[in-house]
Enzyme design. Structure first.
Site, PDB file in Angstrom:
ATOM      1  N   ASP A   5      -7.674  -9.312   5.135  1.00 33.46           N
ATOM      2  CA  ASP A   5      -8.802  -9.528   5.180  1.00 33.46           C
ATOM      3  C   ASP A   5      -9.143  -7.880   5.832  1.00 33.46           C
ATOM      4  O   ASP A   5      -8.364  -6.815   5.292  1.00 33.46           O
ATOM      5  CB  ASP A   5      -8.178  -9.463   6.682  1.00 33.46           C
ATOM      6  CG  ASP A   5      -7.394  -8.448   7.764  1.00 33.46           C
ATOM      7  OD1 ASP A   5      -7.705  -8.409   8.519  1.00 33.46           O
ATOM      8  OD2 ASP A   5      -6.538  -8.547   7.021  1.00 33.46           O
ATOM      9  N   ASP A  51       0.522  -1.254  -0.276  1.00 34.07           N
ATOM     10  CA  ASP A  51       0.068   0.114  -0.211  1.00 34.07           C
ATOM     11  C   ASP A  51       0.335   1.364   0.369  1.00 34.07           C
ATOM     12  O   ASP A  51       1.069   2.118  -1.206  1.00 34.07           O
ATOM     13  CB  ASP A  51      -0.840  -0.395   1.293  1.00 34.07           C
ATOM     14  CG  ASP A  51      -1.761   0.980   0.885  1.00 34.07           C
ATOM     15  OD1 ASP A  51      -1.447   2.074   0.549  1.00 34.07           O
ATOM     16  OD2 ASP A  51      -2.915   0.923   1.568  1.00 34.07           O
TER      17      ASP A  51
END
EC number: 2.4.2.8
Length: 218
Positions: A194, A138
């Protein structure tokens, strides 16, 4: 200047696929916007990454270091393909596995505060060819932190394979050596990725809905 690691680039306006075209667990039916990367495409891309890894790292014992928890599915599938290449090649190499657990997310935001909350003694990596396997890059801060920890133990080589790299203005500019897919700045779940521990049991990579974010918010 280093060559940019190739990947399947998914555009910002990629519409994805309707959920009803795939098998989605009923308990997530209201929690997802769309299927973003179908499981079969993930597997085909992972098979090619395994070949790329072996071509670049296959001359010496590899220690494959899995970043838990999100990386475990990609890690297992990537290693299965590498093992298949080993079985069917005249030039096979030994490979061992190790695990480390990091935490940097709360809800859908990378906190930037990297916590190492598991993993074996990294001193075993000294002199080895290390392949770090991650689910998603990210901002890149988490991986930069892990790389600095690993390099303190003087491995022979360190390479990083990540299933996903996110295009985001928050990125520090880090890009791994092996990349499956480059994706827009959306919060994705499934295939072991998740949202507060939910959605790891999805086979596909999907975009979470606002309903899903609200339901499973920490």
């Amino acid at each position: 200047m280093a060559t940019r690691s190739p990947s399947v680039v998914i555009s910002d306006d990629e519409p994805g696929y309707d959920l009803d075209l795939f098998c989605i667990p009923n308990h997530y039916a209201e929690d997802l916007e769309k299927v973003f990367i179908p499981h079969g495409l993930i597997m085909d891309r992972t098979e090619r990454l395994a070949r790329d890894v072996m071509k670049e790292m296959g001359g010496h014992h590899i220690v494959a270091l899995c970043v838990l928890k999100g990386g475990y599915k990609f890690f297992a599938d990537l290693l299965d393909y590498i093992k298949a290449l080993n079985r069917n090649s005249d030039r096979s190499i030994p490979m061992t596995v190790d695990f480390i657990r990091l935490k940097s997310y709360c809800n859908d935001q990378s906190t930037g505060d990297i916590k190492v909350i598991g993993g074996d003694d990294l001193s075993t990596l000294t002199g080895k060819n290390v392949l770090i396997v991650e689910d998603i890059i990210d901002t890149g801060k988490t991986m930069q932190t892990l790389l600095s920890l690993v390099k303190q133990h003087n491995p022979k080589m360190v390479k990083v394979a990540s299933l996903l790299v996110k295009r985001t203005p928050r990125s520090v500019g880090y890009r791994p050596d092996f990349v499956g897919f480059e994706i827009p700045d959306k919060f994705v779940v499934g295939y072991a990725l998740d949202y507060n521990e939910y959605f790891r049991d999805l086979n596909h990579v999907c975009v979470i809905s606002e309903t899903g974010k609200a339901k499973y918010k920490a």
